[in-house]
Design an enzyme around this catalytic site. Structure first.
Site, PDB file in Angstrom:
ATOM      1  N   TYR A 192     -21.681   7.468   5.793  1.00  0.00           N
ATOM      2  CA  TYR A 192     -22.860   6.658   6.182  1.00  0.00           C
ATOM      3  C   TYR A 192     -23.430   5.900   4.976  1.00  0.00           C
ATOM      4  O   TYR A 192     -23.856   4.758   5.089  1.00  0.00           O
ATOM      5  CB  TYR A 192     -23.919   7.544   6.856  1.00  0.00           C
ATOM      6  CG  TYR A 192     -23.599   7.738   8.314  1.00  0.00           C
ATOM      7  CD1 TYR A 192     -22.953   8.882   8.768  1.00  0.00           C
ATOM      8  CD2 TYR A 192     -23.863   6.723   9.243  1.00  0.00           C
ATOM      9  CE1 TYR A 192     -22.591   9.030  10.096  1.00  0.00           C
ATOM     10  CE2 TYR A 192     -23.513   6.864  10.570  1.00  0.00           C
ATOM     11  CZ  TYR A 192     -22.866   8.019  11.001  1.00  0.00           C
ATOM     12  OH  TYR A 192     -22.497   8.133  12.325  1.00  0.00           O
TER      13      TYR A 192
ATOM     14  N   GLN B 122     -25.635  -1.706  20.834  1.00  0.00           N
ATOM     15  CA  GLN B 122     -24.966  -0.465  20.430  1.00  0.00           C
ATOM     16  C   GLN B 122     -24.927  -0.390  18.903  1.00  0.00           C
ATOM     17  O   GLN B 122     -24.576   0.642  18.341  1.00  0.00           O
ATOM     18  CB  GLN B 122     -23.541  -0.414  20.956  1.00  0.00           C
ATOM     19  CG  GLN B 122     -23.440  -0.499  22.469  1.00  0.00           C
ATOM     20  CD  GLN B 122     -21.995  -0.665  22.897  1.00  0.00           C
ATOM     21  OE1 GLN B 122     -21.258   0.296  23.060  1.00  0.00           O
ATOM     22  NE2 GLN B 122     -21.590  -1.911  23.068  1.00  0.00           N
TER      23      GLN B 122
ATOM     24  N   ASP C  81     -26.933  -1.557  12.787  1.00  0.00           N
ATOM     25  CA  ASP C  81     -27.171  -2.278  11.523  1.00  0.00           C
ATOM     26  C   ASP C  81     -28.548  -2.941  11.440  1.00  0.00           C
ATOM     27  O   ASP C  81     -28.934  -3.425  10.370  1.00  0.00           O
ATOM     28  CB  ASP C  81     -26.050  -3.326  11.304  1.00  0.00           C
ATOM     29  CG  ASP C  81     -25.908  -4.310  12.486  1.00  0.00           C
ATOM     30  OD1 ASP C  81     -24.774  -4.762  12.739  1.00  0.00           O
ATOM     31  OD2 ASP C  81     -26.924  -4.611  13.162  1.00  0.00           O
TER      32      ASP C  81
ATOM     33  N   HIS D  34     -27.956   3.371  20.125  1.00  0.00           N
ATOM     34  CA  HIS D  34     -27.226   4.362  19.311  1.00  0.00           C
ATOM     35  C   HIS D  34     -27.943   4.657  18.006  1.00  0.00           C
ATOM     36  O   HIS D  34     -27.376   5.297  17.122  1.00  0.00           O
ATOM     37  CB  HIS D  34     -25.786   3.879  19.020  1.00  0.00           C
ATOM     38  CG  HIS D  34     -24.932   3.822  20.249  1.00  0.00           C
ATOM     39  ND1 HIS D  34     -23.803   3.051  20.326  1.00  0.00           N
ATOM     40  CD2 HIS D  34     -25.055   4.435  21.452  1.00  0.00           C
ATOM     41  CE1 HIS D  34     -23.252   3.198  21.530  1.00  0.00           C
ATOM     42  NE2 HIS D  34     -23.994   4.024  22.238  1.00  0.00           N
TER      43      HIS D  34
ATOM     44  N   GLY E 165     -19.298  -9.087  22.205  1.00  0.00           N
ATOM     45  CA  GLY E 165     -18.669  -8.353  21.103  1.00  0.00           C
ATOM     46  C   GLY E 165     -18.601  -6.861  21.274  1.00  0.00           C
ATOM     47  O   GLY E 165     -18.841  -6.118  20.322  1.00  0.00           O
TER      48      GLY E 165
HETATM   49  C1  BV8 Z   1     -23.192  10.619  25.941  1.00  0.00           C
HETATM   50  C2  BV8 Z   1     -23.009   5.628  16.497  1.00  0.00           C
HETATM   51  C3  BV8 Z   1     -23.989  12.244  27.435  1.00  0.00           C
HETATM   52  C4  BV8 Z   1     -22.091   6.179  15.500  1.00  0.00           C
HETATM   53  C5  BV8 Z   1     -21.642   5.446  18.415  1.00  0.00           C
HETATM   54  C6  BV8 Z   1     -14.626  10.377  28.769  1.00  0.00           C
HETATM   55  C7  BV8 Z   1     -15.026   9.415  29.669  1.00  0.00           C
HETATM   56  C8  BV8 Z   1     -16.292   8.835  29.594  1.00  0.00           C
HETATM   57  C9  BV8 Z   1     -17.170   9.220  28.589  1.00  0.00           C
HETATM   58  C10 BV8 Z   1     -16.752  10.172  27.684  1.00  0.00           C
HETATM   59  C11 BV8 Z   1     -15.509  10.759  27.771  1.00  0.00           C
HETATM   60  N1  BV8 Z   1     -15.410  11.638  26.745  1.00  0.00           N
HETATM   61  C12 BV8 Z   1     -16.557  11.634  26.021  1.00  0.00           C
HETATM   62  C13 BV8 Z   1     -17.377  10.753  26.596  1.00  0.00           C
HETATM   63  C14 BV8 Z   1     -18.709  10.409  26.178  1.00  0.00           C
HETATM   64  C15 BV8 Z   1     -18.650   9.582  24.893  1.00  0.00           C
HETATM   65  C16 BV8 Z   1     -17.687   8.413  25.008  1.00  0.00           C
HETATM   66  O1  BV8 Z   1     -17.999   7.421  25.628  1.00  0.00           O
HETATM   67  N2  BV8 Z   1     -16.506   8.548  24.382  1.00  0.00           N
HETATM   68  C17 BV8 Z   1     -15.554   7.461  24.459  1.00  0.00           C
HETATM   69  C18 BV8 Z   1     -14.853   7.299  23.116  1.00  0.00           C
HETATM   70  C19 BV8 Z   1     -14.586   7.760  25.602  1.00  0.00           C
HETATM   71  N3  BV8 Z   1     -19.988   9.058  24.755  1.00  0.00           N
HETATM   72  C20 BV8 Z   1     -20.921   9.821  24.169  1.00  0.00           C
HETATM   73  O2  BV8 Z   1     -20.715  10.909  23.666  1.00  0.00           O
HETATM   74  C21 BV8 Z   1     -22.322   9.229  24.195  1.00  0.00           C
HETATM   75  N4  BV8 Z   1     -23.221  10.223  24.669  1.00  0.00           N
HETATM   76  O3  BV8 Z   1     -22.355  10.223  26.726  1.00  0.00           O
HETATM   77  O4  BV8 Z   1     -24.188  11.525  26.260  1.00  0.00           O
HETATM   78  C22 BV8 Z   1     -23.112  13.400  27.032  1.00  0.00           C
HETATM   79  C23 BV8 Z   1     -23.700  14.442  26.341  1.00  0.00           C
HETATM   80  C24 BV8 Z   1     -22.900  15.541  25.998  1.00  0.00           C
HETATM   81  C25 BV8 Z   1     -21.521  15.571  26.323  1.00  0.00           C
HETATM   82  C26 BV8 Z   1     -20.938  14.455  26.975  1.00  0.00           C
HETATM   83  C27 BV8 Z   1     -21.735  13.373  27.332  1.00  0.00           C
HETATM   84  C28 BV8 Z   1     -22.737   8.817  22.800  1.00  0.00           C
HETATM   85  C29 BV8 Z   1     -21.952   7.601  22.406  1.00  0.00           C
HETATM   86  C30 BV8 Z   1     -22.534   7.053  21.117  1.00  0.00           C
HETATM   87  C31 BV8 Z   1     -21.556   7.273  20.010  1.00  0.00           C
HETATM   88  N5  BV8 Z   1     -22.072   6.602  18.823  1.00  0.00           N
HETATM   89  N6  BV8 Z   1     -22.202   4.863  17.369  1.00  0.00           N
HETATM   90  C32 BV8 Z   1     -22.078   5.251  14.326  1.00  0.00           C
HETATM   91  O5  BV8 Z   1     -22.230   4.016  14.494  1.00  0.00           O
HETATM   92  O6  BV8 Z   1     -21.880   5.786  13.236  1.00  0.00           O
HETATM   93  S1  BV8 Z   1     -20.422   4.645  19.229  1.00  0.00           S
HETATM   94  C33 BV8 Z   1     -19.776   3.345  18.343  1.00  0.00           C
HETATM   95  O7  BV8 Z   1     -18.955   2.638  19.287  1.00  0.00           O
HETATM   96  C34 BV8 Z   1     -20.759   2.281  17.858  1.00  0.00           C
HETATM   97  O8  BV8 Z   1     -22.097   2.456  18.266  1.00  0.00           O
HETATM   98  C35 BV8 Z   1     -20.228   1.013  18.524  1.00  0.00           C
HETATM   99  O9  BV8 Z   1     -21.175   0.064  18.710  1.00  0.00           O
HETATM  100  C36 BV8 Z   1     -19.757   1.620  19.786  1.00  0.00           C
HETATM  101  C37 BV8 Z   1     -18.954   0.799  20.725  1.00  0.00           C
HETATM  102  O10 BV8 Z   1     -18.004   0.104  20.002  1.00  0.00           O
HETATM  103  P1  BV8 Z   1     -18.145  -1.505  20.025  1.00  0.00           P
HETATM  104  O11 BV8 Z   1     -19.521  -1.850  19.621  1.00  0.00           O
HETATM  105  O12 BV8 Z   1     -17.650  -2.019  21.320  1.00  0.00           O
HETATM  106  O13 BV8 Z   1     -17.201  -1.895  18.836  1.00  0.00           O
HETATM  107  P2  BV8 Z   1     -15.614  -1.959  18.857  1.00  0.00           P
HETATM  108  O14 BV8 Z   1     -15.144  -2.025  17.447  1.00  0.00           O
HETATM  109  O15 BV8 Z   1     -15.077  -0.891  19.777  1.00  0.00           O
HETATM  110  O16 BV8 Z   1     -15.284  -3.355  19.577  1.00  0.00           O
HETATM  111  C38 BV8 Z   1     -15.628  -4.565  18.930  1.00  0.00           C
HETATM  112  C39 BV8 Z   1     -15.412  -5.644  19.975  1.00  0.00           C
HETATM  113  O17 BV8 Z   1     -15.843  -6.884  19.422  1.00  0.00           O
HETATM  114  C40 BV8 Z   1     -13.963  -5.811  20.361  1.00  0.00           C
HETATM  115  O18 BV8 Z   1     -13.878  -5.980  21.766  1.00  0.00           O
HETATM  116  C41 BV8 Z   1     -13.540  -7.107  19.638  1.00  0.00           C
HETATM  117  O19 BV8 Z   1     -12.583  -7.843  20.390  1.00  0.00           O
HETATM  118  C42 BV8 Z   1     -14.825  -7.858  19.581  1.00  0.00           C
HETATM  119  N7  BV8 Z   1     -14.978  -8.757  18.440  1.00  0.00           N
HETATM  120  C43 BV8 Z   1     -14.562  -8.569  17.157  1.00  0.00           C
HETATM  121  N8  BV8 Z   1     -14.939  -9.632  16.405  1.00  0.00           N
HETATM  122  C44 BV8 Z   1     -15.619 -10.470  17.221  1.00  0.00           C
HETATM  123  C45 BV8 Z   1     -15.643  -9.933  18.521  1.00  0.00           C
HETATM  124  N9  BV8 Z   1     -16.232 -10.541  19.561  1.00  0.00           N
HETATM  125  C46 BV8 Z   1     -16.821 -11.734  19.312  1.00  0.00           C
HETATM  126  N10 BV8 Z   1     -16.841 -12.321  18.101  1.00  0.00           N
HETATM  127  C47 BV8 Z   1     -16.254 -11.723  17.035  1.00  0.00           C
HETATM  128  N11 BV8 Z   1     -16.276 -12.340  15.843  1.00  0.00           N
END
Ligand code: BV8
Ligand code: ZN
Length: 242
Positions: free
Chosen positions: A67, A102, A105, A120, A187
């Site tokens: 972090y 999400q 920053d 988040h 994004g």
């Molecule tokens: C919760 C903080 C209830 C950390 C983050 C199975 C099915 C469904 C759900 C789950 C499952 N297993 C587990 C879960 C729940 C889990 C989850 O969803 N897991 C996923 C991986 C399957 N979720 C949780 O645990 C959440 N809590 O559900 O509570 C609960 C309680 C107990 C038990 C179970 C459930 C908490 C989720 C929060 C996690 N924390 N961030 C940190 O930042 O240090 S998540 C992290 O991912 C960031 O916050 C980030 O923002 C987020 C999502 O990612 P994106 O923002 O989309 O970023 P990414 O890189 O993925 O994509 C970038 C995109 O931008 C791409 O599409 C790219 O093409 C595009 N892009 C790139 N450049 C550009 C662009 N677009 C336009 N212009 C550009 N220039």
């Protein structure tokens, strides 16, 4: 003007209340690594193993090292035109605008947006494990930072995987998605829940969907208009044509 940009402008002009859902991609052109992209945070640091309560209790210093590395990167960067365009949309729609992000920053607020729901958390806020105080801390931290009030151990005020989101913030999100007429999804790869379900929920409630992303995502199928391109280029084009 590109037909998709034109259709995007029309969607916004025909809306009375709009919302934005942003992800790491909106900060990519500020130089902040995304989570799942080429330069992704996940690749270098396997963030899904570090952004968890288990990782923190096992090795708090390693998690703080990660972090602190991200805090340093973000402190050296600044919002890009996409963040400023979101703030401009808020000026146009006033109280009929909600920004759900999400990202941790803080760049949306830095660019002037006010009604921002940081679902988040925020990387410049810390939370004490002993007295539960939450406060902003922008100074450089070591890997074992202590609370300014009680000397307890601090954690980042961030929602980790497996942790629930703040209930008040979620209530505001769902209230907004029940009434918004247009959701701009900018994004985000739409893989992290519950944010990944917000697009479908808004659509179910009758909202139009405008997606801006470099690639297609699960939201592309439900989008009324899906513009492939860089948020920092596409969004200003759309907003400056309103
Ligand atoms: C919760 C903080 C209830 C950390 C983050 C199975 C099915 C469904 C759900 C789950 C499952 N297993 C587990 C879960 C729940 C889990 C989850 O969803 N897991 C996923 C991986 C399957 N979720 C949780 O645990 C959440 N809590 O559900 O509570 C609960 C309680 C107990 C038990 C179970 C459930 C908490 C989720 C929060 C996690 N924390 N961030 C940190 O930042 O240090 S998540 C992290 O991912 C960031 O916050 C980030 O923002 C987020 C999502 O990612 P994106 O923002 O989309 O970023 P990414 O890189 O993925 O994509 C970038 C995109 O931008 C791409 O599409 C790219 O093409 C595009 N892009 C790139 N450049 C550009 C662009 N677009 C336009 N212009 C550009 N220039
Ligand atoms: Zn304390």
């Amino acid at each position: 003007m590109d037909e998709k940009i034109e259709n995007a402008v029309k969607l916004i002009k025909n809306s009375y209340q709009i919302s934005v859902l942003s992800g790491a991609g909106i900060s990519a052109e500020s130089g902040i690594p995304t989570f799942r992209g080429e330069d992704g945070l996940w690749k270098n640091y396997r963030a899904e193993e570090l952004a968890t309560p288990q990782a923190f209790s096992k090795d708090p210093e390693l998690v703080w090292e990660w972090y602190n590395w991200r805090r340093a990167i973000i402190s050296s960067k600044k919002p890009n035109p996409a963040h400023y365009s979101c703030a401009k949309l808020e000026k146009i729609f006033n109280s009929k605008f909600t920004l759900i992000t999400q990202n941790v920053d803080g760049f949306h607020r830095l660019a002037g947006a006010e009604n921002v729901l940081e679902i988040h958390g925020n990387i410049f806020e810390v939370k004490c494990l002993k007295c539960n105080i939450i406060y902003e801390e922008r100074s450089e931290l070591d890997n074992k930072p202590l609370c300014r009030e009680c000397d307890g151990r601090l954690r980042p005020n961030i929602v980790w995987f497996g942790e629930s989101l703040d209930q008040n913030i979620l209530t505001n999100v769902y209230d907004d998605l029940a009434t918004t007429e247009l959701l701009l999804i900018i994004g985000t790869s739409a893989v992290v829940y519950p944010a990944a379900s917000f697009g479908a929920l808004a659509k179910q409630n009758g909202a139009k969907i405008l997606e801006i992303n470099l690639t297609s995502t699960q939201n592309s199928q439900i989008a009324d208009v899906s513009v492939q391109g860089k948020a920092g280029e596409v969004l200003p084009l759309i907003v400056d044509s309103l």
